[in-house]
Design a protein around this motif. Structure first.
Motif, PDB file in Angstrom:
ATOM      1  N   GLY A 199       0.810  -1.213   0.000  1.00  0.00           N
ATOM      2  CA  GLY A 199       0.000   0.000   0.000  1.00  0.00           C
ATOM      3  C   GLY A 199       0.841   1.259   0.000  1.00  0.00           C
ATOM      4  O   GLY A 199       0.535   2.228  -0.719  1.00  0.00           O
ATOM      5  N   ILE A 200       1.906   1.272   0.796  1.00  0.00           N
ATOM      6  CA  ILE A 200       2.788   2.441   0.838  1.00  0.00           C
ATOM      7  C   ILE A 200       3.482   2.633  -0.517  1.00  0.00           C
ATOM      8  O   ILE A 200       3.635   3.760  -1.004  1.00  0.00           O
ATOM      9  N   ALA A 201       3.899   1.512  -1.125  1.00  0.00           N
ATOM     10  CA  ALA A 201       4.530   1.604  -2.447  1.00  0.00           C
ATOM     11  C   ALA A 201       3.570   2.194  -3.472  1.00  0.00           C
ATOM     12  O   ALA A 201       3.965   3.014  -4.323  1.00  0.00           O
ATOM     13  N   ALA A 202       2.292   1.791  -3.402  1.00  0.00           N
ATOM     14  CA  ALA A 202       1.297   2.345  -4.325  1.00  0.00           C
ATOM     15  C   ALA A 202       1.112   3.837  -4.105  1.00  0.00           C
ATOM     16  O   ALA A 202       0.937   4.609  -5.059  1.00  0.00           O
ATOM     17  N   LEU A 203       1.167   4.274  -2.842  1.00  0.00           N
ATOM     18  CA  LEU A 203       1.071   5.698  -2.548  1.00  0.00           C
ATOM     19  C   LEU A 203       2.232   6.470  -3.174  1.00  0.00           C
ATOM     20  O   LEU A 203       2.047   7.548  -3.736  1.00  0.00           O
ATOM     21  N   LYS A 204       3.411   5.923  -3.051  1.00  0.00           N
ATOM     22  CA  LYS A 204       4.601   6.604  -3.562  1.00  0.00           C
ATOM     23  C   LYS A 204       4.588   6.703  -5.089  1.00  0.00           C
ATOM     24  O   LYS A 204       5.129   7.664  -5.660  1.00  0.00           O
ATOM     25  N   LEU A 205       3.985   5.718  -5.749  1.00  0.00           N
ATOM     26  CA  LEU A 205       3.960   5.720  -7.216  1.00  0.00           C
ATOM     27  C   LEU A 205       2.979   6.738  -7.787  1.00  0.00           C
ATOM     28  O   LEU A 205       3.080   7.118  -8.956  1.00  0.00           O
ATOM     29  N   GLY A 206       2.003   7.144  -7.022  1.00  0.00           N
ATOM     30  CA  GLY A 206       1.066   8.165  -7.476  1.00  0.00           C
ATOM     31  C   GLY A 206       0.182   7.692  -8.611  1.00  0.00           C
ATOM     32  O   GLY A 206      -0.417   6.609  -8.555  1.00  0.00           O
ATOM     33  N   ARG A 207       0.109   8.475  -9.681  1.00  0.00           N
ATOM     34  CA  ARG A 207      -0.785   8.173 -10.800  1.00  0.00           C
ATOM     35  C   ARG A 207      -0.469   6.839 -11.466  1.00  0.00           C
ATOM     36  O   ARG A 207      -1.348   6.173 -11.987  1.00  0.00           O
ATOM     37  N   ALA A 209       0.127   4.130 -10.188  1.00  0.00           N
ATOM     38  CA  ALA A 209      -0.462   3.013  -9.458  1.00  0.00           C
ATOM     39  C   ALA A 209      -1.987   2.995  -9.539  1.00  0.00           C
ATOM     40  O   ALA A 209      -2.617   2.104  -8.964  1.00  0.00           O
ATOM     41  N   GLU A 210      -2.582   3.966 -10.255  1.00  0.00           N
ATOM     42  CA  GLU A 210      -4.046   4.042 -10.306  1.00  0.00           C
ATOM     43  C   GLU A 210      -4.692   2.758 -10.839  1.00  0.00           C
ATOM     44  O   GLU A 210      -5.686   2.286 -10.273  1.00  0.00           O
ATOM     45  N   PRO A 211      -4.183   2.138 -11.941  1.00  0.00           N
ATOM     46  CA  PRO A 211      -4.801   0.881 -12.393  1.00  0.00           C
ATOM     47  C   PRO A 211      -4.756  -0.214 -11.325  1.00  0.00           C
ATOM     48  O   PRO A 211      -5.728  -0.958 -11.161  1.00  0.00           O
ATOM     49  N   PHE A 212      -3.640  -0.306 -10.619  1.00  0.00           N
ATOM     50  CA  PHE A 212      -3.523  -1.303  -9.557  1.00  0.00           C
ATOM     51  C   PHE A 212      -4.505  -1.027  -8.423  1.00  0.00           C
ATOM     52  O   PHE A 212      -5.147  -1.950  -7.903  1.00  0.00           O
ATOM     53  N   LEU A 213      -4.663   0.231  -8.045  1.00  0.00           N
ATOM     54  CA  LEU A 213      -5.582   0.589  -6.957  1.00  0.00           C
ATOM     55  C   LEU A 213      -7.028   0.347  -7.365  1.00  0.00           C
ATOM     56  O   LEU A 213      -7.850  -0.083  -6.546  1.00  0.00           O
ATOM     57  N   THR A 214      -7.348   0.616  -8.624  1.00  0.00           N
ATOM     58  CA  THR A 214      -8.699   0.328  -9.114  1.00  0.00           C
ATOM     59  C   THR A 214      -8.984  -1.166  -9.055  1.00  0.00           C
ATOM     60  O   THR A 214     -10.066  -1.590  -8.624  1.00  0.00           O
TER      61      THR A 214
END
Length: 500
Positions: A199-207, A209-214
């Motif tokens: 989750g923290i890695a996804a935060l750091k990646l920003g935009r 990581a949007e497909p992964f977060l979706t």
């Protein structure tokens, strides 16, 4: 005459509101759980009366009940890993919309410690007052070394994930056949560590990581729907669990350790029905609404004896019944299921350690009582990912320098005590997020205070309720909690202080 005759059937026939109320009661999740408890006790007594088969194996009724109960707990535990992983990743990803995330985490840990300190203080007081170790027939008990010992070093090592799923494999030798038996388990604390890192890695990646977060949010909704189906068959699992407990343990084993069991259950009752209500009232929350909201999870915890197995339902009632925002609950409840154990890690080890000291004639000093409190407040983390209270008890005994073979004195009735311990654990795991959410102004007070039907349990509607379908009692579906709210809105709200 004719008019009176024609009116008679109409007056004897139940009115529509009466039929609707009866239907709500019969279809209520809480009523079904309660009915399953009663039927389970009855069937358990019947199976126990039938006794084992001539070859020593369980009779068909006992075997069937045991299989039903074990299968349901296994089903729940199977769904726990994906739930924790995707819920924590999704909740951490939402931190970009939250301004008080660090404060929420700190408040959660603080209230975990506060309630644990209160619980262990009650345990110490009861152990010193009742003196269960001095009231026992020492000739009726046998000491034995524990099979597992909890240590601080094991906790530190356990924080390092062995694999991305937190899976563990253990091998033991069957005492009768001599064959090696392998079993697969999981360390929940390791799953939390891995999920937090992702989750923290996804935060750091920003935009990027949007497909992964979706994908994560969509997957979480699917998992929650499957979990809702599993939870709906909880009455069947409850029937098997309580029946098999009656068959296997009965109440005869309580005779020798009656004073110890009394002390433990008295402590559990004081925490559940005195301490928790006092904390709720001091924060302006309804005691009745809390218990009616959390009771389905407490019931399942009592019969399953597994905080981890009950986790899906605990998280559901915390979000839907108690009004804790999902972004916060998805962190606090899984974390509490591994480290927040007022029953197993506070009350029980305190009373058990005092019992062992009294049994062996060892006088505890004031410093040792302080150590009991210290271990209970911070030591529950050392047992994260394990089952039962034996590891926590051995950690307490080893810290105090008491004989570890004293654990064997209490194993005979441990399953009976574990039911109450787990129920209190789960109640506390839902209480702390509720209190913290209220203190931070993010609790949905309207949802917390919402009517839950005509019985004091969660008002569970059918899983296919439409968003714009008329609700019960003439209310719109949007005005009451439905099963769809378990899945949450498409865009989770920010955790900002409420204006209420």
């Amino acid at each position: 005459m004719s008019s009176a005759t024609s009116a008679s059937p109409a007056t004897s026939r139940p009115t529509t509101p009466q039929r609707s109320r009866a239907r709500r009661i019969l279809t209520s999740f809480g009523f079904q759980i309660t009915l399953a408890l009663v039927l389970g006790v009855v069937l358990g007594l019947v199976a126990r009366q039938l006794g084992p088969l001539p070859d020593g194996s369980p009779n068909p009724l006992a075997a069937t009940l045991g299989t039903i109960g074990d299968s349901y707990v296994t089903l729940l535990k199977t769904a726990v890993i994906p739930l924790i992983f995707f819920a924590i990743v999704a909740s951490i990803a939402q931190l970009r919309r939250v301004t008080n995330a660090a404060r929420l985490a700190g408040q959660t840990l603080l209230w975990f410690a506060i309630t644990a300190l209160i619980a262990v203080s009650i345990g110490i007081g009861l152990g010193v007052t009742i003196q269960p170790g001095a009231r026992v027939d020492q000739t009726a008990l046998t000491t034995a070394e524990p099979s597992t010992v909890g240590t601080w070093w094991n906790f530190l090592v356990g924080l390092v994930p062995q694999n991305v799923f937190g899976l563990t494999v253990s091998t033991s030798v069957d005492a009768e056949t001599g064959a090696a038996v392998s079993s697969v388990g999981f360390n929940v604390l390791q799953v939390i560590v891995v999920a937090a890192a992702v989750g923290i890695a996804a935060l750091k990646l920003g935009r990027r990581a949007e497909p992964f977060l979706t994908f994560t949010e969509s997957t979480l909704k699917v998992i929650q729907r499957v979990l809702w189906w599993i939870i709906r068959i909880a009455p069947l699992g409850t029937l098997g669990l309580i029946a098999s407990a009656v068959v296997e343990y009965g109440w005869e084993k309580l005779t020798t350790l009656a004073w110890f069991a009394l002390a433990v259950y008295a402590g559990l009752a004081l925490v559940l029905f005195v301490v928790y209500p006092t904390l709720l009232r001091s924060h302006g929350l309804s005691i009745r609404q809390y218990f009616s909201g959390v009771w389905p999870a407490v019931q399942l915890a009592f019969v399953s004896r597994s905080s981890i197995g009950t986790l899906p339902l605990t998280q559901r009632v915390t979000e839907r019944n108690l009004g804790v925002p999902r972004e916060y609950a998805s962190f606090a409840v899984p974390f509490g299921a591994t480290t927040k154990m007022d029953g197993c890690a506070a009350i029980y080890p305190a009373i058990a350690a005092i019992f062992v000291a009294q049994f062996f004639g060892i006088d505890l000093t004031i410093w040792q009582y302080v150590l009991i409190a210290l271990v209970s407040v911070v030591g529950s983390a050392a047992t994260a990912g394990t089952t039962g209270a034996t590891v926590m008890l051995t950690l307490t005994l080893s810290t105090l320098g008491l004989p570890l073979e004293g654990v064997g004195l209490l194993l005979a009735i441990d399953p009976i005590l574990d039911m109450g311990r787990t129920a209190v654990n789960v109640a506390g795991q839902a209480l702390v997020p509720t209190i913290v959410a209220k203190r931070e102004g993010i609790l949905d007070v309207e949802l917390y205070d919402a009517p839950r039907g005509d019985v004091p349990f969660a008002d569970d509607s059918d899983d296919v309720a439409a968003d714009d379908a008329p609700g019960r009692n003439g209310a719109d579906a949007a005005d009451r909690p439905t099963s769809d709210e378990f899945e949450g809105p498409a865009a989770p709200p920010q955790l900002q202080p409420s204006s209420r």
